[in-house]
Enzyme design. Structure first.
Site, PDB file in Angstrom:
ATOM      1  N   TYR A  53       0.848  -1.164   0.063  1.00 43.22           N
ATOM      2  CA  TYR A  53      -0.167   0.092  -0.093  1.00 43.22           C
ATOM      3  C   TYR A  53       0.429   1.522  -0.141  1.00 43.22           C
ATOM      4  O   TYR A  53       2.505   1.357   0.351  1.00 43.22           O
ATOM      5  CB  TYR A  53      -1.125   0.351   1.805  1.00 43.22           C
ATOM      6  CG  TYR A  53      -2.158  -0.782   0.806  1.00 43.22           C
ATOM      7  CD1 TYR A  53      -2.373  -1.178  -0.150  1.00 43.22           C
ATOM      8  CD2 TYR A  53      -2.448  -0.904   2.430  1.00 43.22           C
ATOM      9  CE1 TYR A  53      -3.434  -2.276   0.247  1.00 43.22           C
ATOM     10  CE2 TYR A  53      -3.805  -1.993   2.522  1.00 43.22           C
ATOM     11  CZ  TYR A  53      -3.899  -2.755   1.625  1.00 43.22           C
ATOM     12  OH  TYR A  53      -5.316  -4.018   1.440  1.00 43.22           O
ATOM     13  N   GLY A 227     -23.740   5.321  -3.563  1.00 40.97           N
ATOM     14  CA  GLY A 227     -24.715   5.745  -5.022  1.00 40.97           C
ATOM     15  C   GLY A 227     -24.170   6.743  -5.364  1.00 40.97           C
ATOM     16  O   GLY A 227     -24.727   7.716  -6.585  1.00 40.97           O
TER      17      GLY A 227
END
Length: 339
Positions: A53, A227
């Protein structure tokens, strides 16, 4: 905050785990430390990182996430924190690890080098959960499990886990550990969300029968279940907004999978269920993941501190039978929305 055991081990963790893969790329160190502090204050004791990472992998910042976490860990009560990291396995479909010149494998050399480097960057004497980052089905399982076992016996690692593993790979490793009498995998970290329930096809049964805990990552399906991509929106700086501009690249293919038409159709229905239940879709998706009996801790991730509130709202939340039934109806009618 509920706490659960990792597999058959003695390690007990909060049922929400904070992932750190954006620290050092999208998230600067000061912001990352504020995020980690707020998680600890909220009762989260489990933190997940990796030698490769932040993502997307790049030689200019690889290892930076562990360094950021290590500086935060300094001065904290180490015994009160469950720290997980990973050794890079061979590169697979989406990402190529820059570690060791991209020549990563789960052999003795790579594992031995990786653990020492991670301990140094994290400024700690031991890792609570050490995981293989992507499987290596071509290296002898005996060599992998024997080397990992040596780390446990040396006190450098407490518990072992795997990630992005198949049913074959998990059972093969468990059988190898049993035959050799070595430490075993107690966890598996795989992609699992309302939009991606493939884990339930086979691996769920393996976990239940063998006493292995799932640590699902991407419970928001890469942020899609929030969303924010609905209505053809492409939020500036969002992961798939960037990936969709990389035509022909692996990241573009990933964006097409996570934010394709069927995934967005499923997401729109989940958002409607959340609104009717009076909660955000982020809260619903996080709570839904925690509510599965084969899950020990759900790995969440944020790039900004203000994104934590909707996750924290799921800490003590139990979804009603009606909400769980409505979600199941969506996933039954739109099978495998991510393909």
């Amino acid at each position: 905050m509920e706490h659960r055991r990792l597999g058959k081990s003695a390690v007990v963790v909060s049922d929400i785990c904070m992932g750190t893969m954006t620290f050092g790329s999208q998230t600067e160190e000061a912001e990352a430390h504020r995020i980690l502090d707020r998680c600890l204050d909220a009762g989260i004791n489990f933190f997940d990182t990796a030698e490769g990472y932040p993502v997307p992998p790049d030689t200019k910042w690889v290892g930076r996430t562990e360094e950021i976490v290590g500086r935060w860990l300094k001065g904290k009560n180490r015994d009160a924190i469950i720290l997980a990291t990973k050794v890079s396995g061979p590169s697979h479909l989406w990402f190529k690890s820059p570690k060791r010149g991209g020549m990563t494998a789960l052999d003795r050399h790579n594992i031995t080098v990786a653990i020492e480097d991670s301990l140094r960057r994290l400024q700690t004497d031991y890792i609570d959960l050490y995981q293989t980052h992507w499987p290596d089905h071509d290296t002898a399982y005996d060599e992998t499990m024997e080397t990992l076992d040596e780390l446990v016996r040396a006190g450098k690692v407490r518990v072992l886990g795997c990630s992005n593993e198949t049913s074959y790979g998990l059972m093969k490793s468990l059988a190898t550990s049993e035959r050799l009498g070595t430490a075993r995998y107690h966890t598996i970290q795989n992609n699992y969300s309302i939009n991606n329930r493939r884990f339930e096809d086979e691996l769920k049964q393996v976990c239940r029968q063998e006493g292995v805990s799932l640590l699902p990552y991407s419970p928001l399906a890469g942020g899609v279940l929030s969303g924010k991509y609905l209505g053809d929106q492409r939020p500036e700086g969002a992961r798939f907004s960037r990936y969709l501009q990389m035509e022909g690249a692996r990241q573009f293919d990933m964006a097409q999978r996570f934010a394709g038409p069927r995934a967005l159709e499923s997401t729109a229905r989940i958002v409607a269920i959340a609104q009717e239940a009076g909660m955000s879709p982020v809260t619903l998706a996080t709570a839904w993941s925690k509510q599965n009996d084969f899950v020990a801790s759900t790995i969440v991730g944020v790039s900004r501190e203000d994104q934590l509130d909707e996750i924290f709202a799921a800490i003590d939340l139990k979804l009603s039978k009606e909400v769980m039934t409505a979600v199941h109806k969506v996933t039954k009618e739109i099978l495998y929305p991510m393909g």
